[in-house]
Design a protein around this motif. Structure first.
Motif, mmCIF file in Angstrom:
data_model
loop_
_atom_site.group_PDB
_atom_site.id
_atom_site.type_symbol
_atom_site.label_atom_id
_atom_site.label_comp_id
_atom_site.label_asym_id
_atom_site.label_seq_id
_atom_site.Cartn_x
_atom_site.Cartn_y
_atom_site.Cartn_z
ATOM 1 N N GLN A 24 0.624 -1.188 0.183
ATOM 2 C CA GLN A 24 -0.313 -0.127 0.074
ATOM 3 C C GLN A 24 0.917 1.441 0.889
ATOM 4 O OE1 GLN A 24 0.563 2.033 2.594
ATOM 5 N NE2 GLN A 24 1.500 0.809 3.906
ATOM 6 N N TYR A 25 0.186 2.518 -0.391
ATOM 7 C CA TYR A 25 1.255 3.851 -0.175
ATOM 8 C C TYR A 25 0.941 4.843 0.420
ATOM 9 C CZ TYR A 25 3.874 0.639 -3.411
ATOM 10 O OH TYR A 25 3.969 -0.488 -4.127
ATOM 11 N N TRP B 26 -5.450 -0.999 -4.589
ATOM 12 C CA TRP B 26 -4.499 0.412 -4.643
ATOM 13 C C TRP B 26 -5.018 1.877 -3.056
ATOM 14 C CZ3 TRP B 26 0.056 -1.011 -5.574
ATOM 15 C CH2 TRP B 26 -0.210 -2.197 -6.443
ATOM 16 N N LEU C 132 1.799 -0.480 -9.898
ATOM 17 C CA LEU C 132 0.719 0.804 -9.719
ATOM 18 C C LEU C 132 0.829 1.444 -10.499
ATOM 19 C CD1 LEU C 132 -1.084 2.537 -8.002
ATOM 20 C CD2 LEU C 132 1.444 3.642 -6.846
ATOM 21 N N GLN D 79 5.880 -3.620 -7.488
ATOM 22 C CA GLN D 79 5.045 -3.143 -6.987
ATOM 23 C C GLN D 79 4.360 -2.021 -6.894
ATOM 24 O OE1 GLN D 79 2.111 -4.985 -6.062
ATOM 25 N NE2 GLN D 79 2.820 -6.967 -4.271
ATOM 26 N N PHE E 279 0.810 9.312 -2.753
ATOM 27 C CA PHE E 279 0.823 7.962 -2.486
ATOM 28 C C PHE E 279 2.530 8.205 -1.532
ATOM 29 C CE2 PHE E 279 -1.019 8.065 -6.183
ATOM 30 C CZ PHE E 279 -1.784 6.677 -6.175
#
Lengths: 350, 350, 350, 350
Positions: free
Chosen positions: B6-7, B308, B334, B330, B320
Motif C-alpha cells: 500500500q502507499y 490500491w 501501480l 509493485q 502516495f
C-alpha cells in the motif's frame, strides 16, 4: 552488559516469549495504522473474551498515561480523585494525573499498607461539600497495591457499593492486574466489572511486554471520546499492531497467567525461605509478586555489596519485586545471601 | 489478513530488519528501567556521533508527543508557535501542541506547498506586540514538509537567521528527517545545528521502527527539566531499551539512510513512470518519499477498485507515500495501473 | 490626568450612574461572600426576568474569562470550537480559550466582516471526521460582531438549526450584547434562547460597569459544575455583591438599554455626519456602536495629531467605538475634524 | 437584608471609605484600558514606595488567581510547590494552583498550626530526587497563616536562607498581609524582600477593597511575561483603574494599616474578654485578626441561635475573623454572649 538477575522492579524484565512471538507474527507486510488493523481487533476481542464482556478497549504506551487518561476521562478539572496515600498516581507520577486532567486534585486517604476501605472512602467523600473543595468524582484502587496486597472480591464489591451510593466512578490501577488474578485465582470479570469496577488499566509492560497497557471501559458510556483523548495526549500509536499483538500472544495459551503465577511464586518462595532468618521481617503479608523486608541498614548494605539490586521503600524496607522471568535458583541464592548477612549482622552486633 | 502493499502512509510499514534485530539483542536478561540502561546510552551516543554534536537526546513514544513536548519546552502557555498552514501540528494533531503546552497558540502562516520563508516569519512575528496577542517564541519547520518538499540548507540557515534576530527558537519536525537526509545527501549536522536548528524531533517509526522518536536538543541549555516533562506527560518508557535499541540497529551499518534512499527512490520511480501519462499531474515537485498526484476523481476511484490504498489530500490529490519496504515491482505495477486508468478515463470521457 | 473623550474602546469609559449607585447601596454592612448574598440573588433574578427564562446565572470578572469558561464547559480538550476568523476569542485573547479548555482548538471560518453563516458552519463541521482532527463541539458567534455587525434573529435561528442538526452547542459572545438589543429592538429572550442560543456571555463592563460579566446558561443541564469551574479558575469573587449589584442597577429602570441606545446613536450620528465627506468610507454597515472608517493614513495621522484616540483595525481602518458616555457634541466635533482633515488631504494631494 | 455584624470572614465586609473614595475619584471621564492608565501607574508607584523597592506590580481580580498565577510563574508543570498542610492553596482553592500551573504538585508539609519551618522545608525538599517525583521549585508561606499566626522576621529569613541554599523561590501568600504588618509593626520591606521573599501576593479584598489583589515581584527577573500570563488567564481587567485606585486610596493616608490594626484589635479584645470564661479555649495564640475558639458543640450551637455567624474550623473550633469594620461594641456583646453560653452549658452539664 545486561544484568543477569535483579529484583528491583518487574519492569527491568525482558519481553516474554509469547509477546515476542506475537510481535514477530505481526511484523509482516503493511497494516493500517492508528488501531484500524487486524491485530488491534484481535487483541481487543481477546481481552473482551477474557473479561467476558463487550468492553471498550484502548491500547496506550505506558501506565502513567493509562491511569492518567482514564482518570481524566472520569472527572472534570475542578473535581477530585480519591486514592490511597500510597497510591502510585500520588507518589510516583510526577504530577501526571494533574497534568492530564488539567488540575484535578488527588485527595489521599491515610491507609494501613495502601488499601482503601469503603468506610474511609465514604468519610472522605462526605467531608466537605463547599465550593472551595474539589468534589470527588472517582475512586482509584490499585490491585494488587503498591505494597503487594490484594483487595478481596468482597472488598472491591464493598468499595464499589459506596461508589454507587455516592455517585463516584471506580477505577482500578492494574499495573500488575494479572498478578492479582493469579493470586486470587478468580476470573477477570469477577475482579472487575462484576465487582463494580468501571474502568481498568490493565498492565502489559510489567506482565512481559515491551511497551503498552490496555485501558478497558466496562461501562461503555464512559469511553465517549476516549480515542480522541488518547490522540491529543500523544498516546495513539501509529503502528498499533505492535502494542496489540503481544496481548494476543499472552492471552492465547494462558501465558499471561502462567507468568504471573511464576512471579508470585518467587515472592512466596523467598518469603518461605526467610521464615526462620533473624533480623528480617516482612512488612506486609506476601500476597502477590512483592516482598517488602524490614532489616537493619547494615544488612541491606551488605546485600547490595553482594550485587543484589532492589529498591528501598519509604521507611527503609527493602522491596523485592519479582517478574515473569524470576529464576528460582537465583531466588534461593538470594535467600541464602540474606541468611548469611543476617548471621554476619548478629556477629557484628555482639 | 495483512496488506501486501500500500502507499497510504509510511507508518503502515513493518519493522525494518535492523531495528528488529537490535530489539532481539536487547531482549536478554534484566535492564535498568526508565532509560538508565546501556542500550539507551548506546543509542544516545550513536545519535550524538551521527550528529557530530554533544546533544541531549530523549526517546519518546510517538511523533505527536515528540513535537508537542519539544514545542511546550520552547514556549510558555501564553506565547505562540509559528508554523506553516499545512504543518502537521496544526492540521493533524487534534490539539496536541495546545494540550501539552497548556494553551500556546499556533499561528499559521499561509504558504505555497507548506514551506515557510524567512520573510514570512519575520512579517508574522512582527505583526503585533500588544498584550492580547500571544508573543511568538518558536518557529517550527517540517523537513521534509507534509507535501514532500525539502528546505535547502540555505533556506534553513535563512530561517534560523531570522529566528536569532527575533529571539525565536527553531524547531524541526523531522518525522521523515532521514528521507530529507537521503535526498539532500548532506550530514545530519549540516541540516540541523550547523544551520541553526535548536531542537529536532527525529522520526523513528516512519523510518522503520515499531515505536519511538528521538528528541534532540542541540542547545543543551534548552533541555533543562525535559526528562521530568516527559515523565509527567506519560512519555517515559519503563523498558526504554526497546525504544533505544532500534536506533543502535539502524545507525550502526547505514541501514537508516539506505532505507530512506530506497523509499525516496520509489517516489521518484513512480514519478518517472508517469511522466507521459495523461490526466495525471504531480502537485508538488518530488523531493523525498511522497508523490501527490492530481487526477480525475474517476481515476482515483478506479485505482481504489484495483486494490490500491492511498490517502486523499486536501483538494482531492492522491497521496502516495513510500516506506522503507516499498517493493519496486509493485510500484511499477501501480504505475501501469495508473496508466491504464488514465487510458480508460480518456475513453470514457469521449 | 484623565482623557475627556475618546473613541478607542468602550472599555475606556467610566462606571455609569446606575451601576455606581447600586454599588453604593450594596456597600452597607456585611454580606455573605462567594455569591451567597442577597445582591447576587437579586441580580440573577433580574436577569432571569429580563430574559423571561429560569436560566442559571454566574458572574465572573471579565469577558476573557466569561467566554473561555463557557466554551470550556461546552467542549472537551480534544474537541474544537467553530468561530469566525475575526472572532475576539481567536484574535485578541492570547490563547485564553485554549488555556481554560486545556487545548480545545479554535477552527476559524473565513467570513465577510466576521459573520458566520449556517452553511459555512455545516461545511466546516462536516469537513473531517478522522481521529487526527478535533471534533467540533460548539459554535460561537459574537453579537454584535467585532466589526459592529448584527446577526438578525433569522440568522441566529438558522445557525442554531444547523447546530441542533449537527449536535453542536451554540454560544454567544455578548460583550456588547445590549448594543445589539438596542439596535434590533427585540427582547433578550428572542435574541437568545428562543433563537436557540445555549449559553450567553453577557457583557457588563463595556455596558457601564466597573468589572464583571454574566454567564447565562439557558439550557441548565449544561451548567453542571460551572460554579466549581469558576472557583478553580480564579473567577469566583468573594465580595460578589459588588459584581452583582450593578446588574440590579442597570436593569431596574431601563438604564442598560438606554445607555446602549445612546452609544449606538453616537456611531450613527458620526456616520450620518460623514456621508458627504470625501476620502472617508465606512468599511462595514453601521449597525451597533462601532464605526470603521477607511481613510488615507495621512488623515488618520492628522486626526491623531488633533488629539483623537482610536484603534487601527487590521487593514488600516480607523475604529471608532462609542460607549454609554459618548458626548454627542464631541462626536460632532470629531465629524468636523474628519471633514477638515479630508479637505486638507485633498489639498495636499493636489 | 444585609447583616449588621458577623465574624465569619473578613471578606464579608464592605468596601472601606478610603477605597471607595478613590474609586469615586477614578470614576471620571475616560481612561486607557488594560492598565495603561494613570491610576494603575499611581497605585504601582504607591506600592513601590511603601515597599521601598523598584518592584514589578500587577493587579489581578482575586486571591485564588494571584497566588495561582504567581506560583505558576515560579515553577514548571512537572515541578512542585512546598506548602504547609493547612495552606489555603491546598485546602480551599479547588485545585486552582494545579489548574493554573497545568499540574504542578503541592507537596504539603505537616505543621503545628500551619507554620512551616526552615528545617521541615529542607527535609521535604531533599527527600527524593528521582524522575518520578516532582522536583520542588518554590516554597509558599502564608503571612499571617490561615490560623492567625505570624512568621517573625527571623523565621522568614531562616526560611528564605534554606530556599536560597536549595535553589527554591519564596512566595508569600499575603491575603491578610496588612494584618501581619500591623501586628509585627515592621516595614513592608522588612517583612518581604529584605527577608528574602521573591514574590508577594498582597491582599486587597480582605483589607477593605471591592475586588483585587496585588502581585508584587521583588525579583524583577521573575516577572517576565507575567502580564501575558494574566491576560491569558482572564486576569487582566479592562477598566484597571477601578482595581488600582483603591490601592492609592488606602495607601495615601495610612488607612490600610489603621484598618488592619483595628481588625487585629478586635481579635485581641475578644480574646481578652474571654480570659476567665470557662469551657472556652483559644486554639492558637492570637497574633493577627483571627481567634479560633475550642468550645463544646452545644455552645457553638447556642451562639448560632443567638444570631452570631462564624466558620467552623477542622476539628470543630469556632473561627472568629475580624475585618476593618469590626464594631467593638458588637465584639463586647459577642463576648458577653459567649460567657452566657458557657454559663448555660455548665448548668446544663450538671
Amino acid at each position: 552488559m545486561t544484568m543477569r538477575q535483579q529484583y528491583a522492579s518487574d519492569n527491568y524484565a525482558a519481553i516474554c516469549p509469547e509477546a515476542w512471538e506475537a510481535m514477530q507474527e505481526a511484523n509482516v507486510g503493511s497494516a493500517v495504522s492508528y488501531g484500524m488493523d487486524d491485530w488491534t481487533t484481535r487483541a481487543s476481542d481477546a481481552l473482551r473474551k477474557a473479561f467476558e464482556c463487550d468492553a471498550d478497549v484502548y491500547f496506550v504506551f505506558n501506565g502513567t498515561a493509562a491511569n492518567s487518561l482514564a482518570l481524566a476521562s472520569l472527572c472534570r478539572s475542578y473535581q477530585s480523585i480519591l486514592a490511597a496515600d500510597m497510591a502510585h498516581i500520588e507518589t510516583d507520577e510526577c504530577g501526571a494525573p494533574e497534568f492530564f486532567s488539567n488540575g484535578a486534585k488527588i485527595l489521599t486517604i491515610p491507609t494501613e499498607g495502601g488499601k482503601l476501605t469503603a468506610e474511609a472512602i465514604r468519610r472522605m467523600a462526605r467531608m466537605r461539600t463547599d465550593i472551595h473543595f474539589p468534589r470527588p468524582a472517582v475512586v482509584t484502587i490499585t490491585q494488587p497495591t503498591e505494597t503487594g496486597l490484594l483487595y478481596s472480591l468482597d472488598e472491591i464489591r464493598g468499595i464499589s457499593a459506596v461508589c454507587r451510593e455516592l455517585g463516584l466512578k471506580l477505577h482500578m490501577d492494574g499495573a500488575r492486574f494479572v498478578n492479582a488474578l493469579a493470586a486470587l485465582d478468580c476470573s477477570p470479570a469477577d475482579m472487575t466489572w462484576r465487582a463494580g469496577v468501571d474502568v481498568l488499566c490493565c498492565g502489559g509492560t510489567k506482565g512481559g511486554m515491551a511497551v503498552g497497557e490496555a485501558v478497558i471501559f466496562f461501562d461503555r458510556t464512559l469511553s465517549d471520546g476516549f480515542d480522541f483523548r488518547c490522540k491529543q495526549a500523544g498516546q495513539l500509536a501509529s503502528k498499533m499492531r505492535f502494542l496489540a499483538a503481544p496481548w494476543v500472544g499472552v492471552l492465547r495459551d494462558g501465558g499471561w497467567i502462567a507468568h504471573a503465577r511464576h512471579a508470585n511464586g518467587a515472592a512466596q518462595r523467598l518469603h518461605e525461605a526467610l521464615k526462620d532468618v533473624p533480623h528480617v521481617r516482612p512488612v506486609f503479608p506476601v500476597q502477590a509478586n512483592a516482598l517488602f523486608l524490614d532489616m537493619p541498614s547494615e544488612m541491606t548494605a551488605a546485600l547490595r555489596e553482594r550485587g543484589w539490586v532492589f529498591y528501598e521503600f519509604i521507611g527503609g524496607a527493602a522491596r523485592f519485586m519479582f517478574a515473569w522471568d524470576a529464576d528460582y535458583a537465583q531466588v534461593d541464592r538470594l535467600a541464602r545471601d540474606i541468611a548469611e548477612c543476617a548471621r554476619d549482622y548478629r556477629q557484628d552486633a555482639r
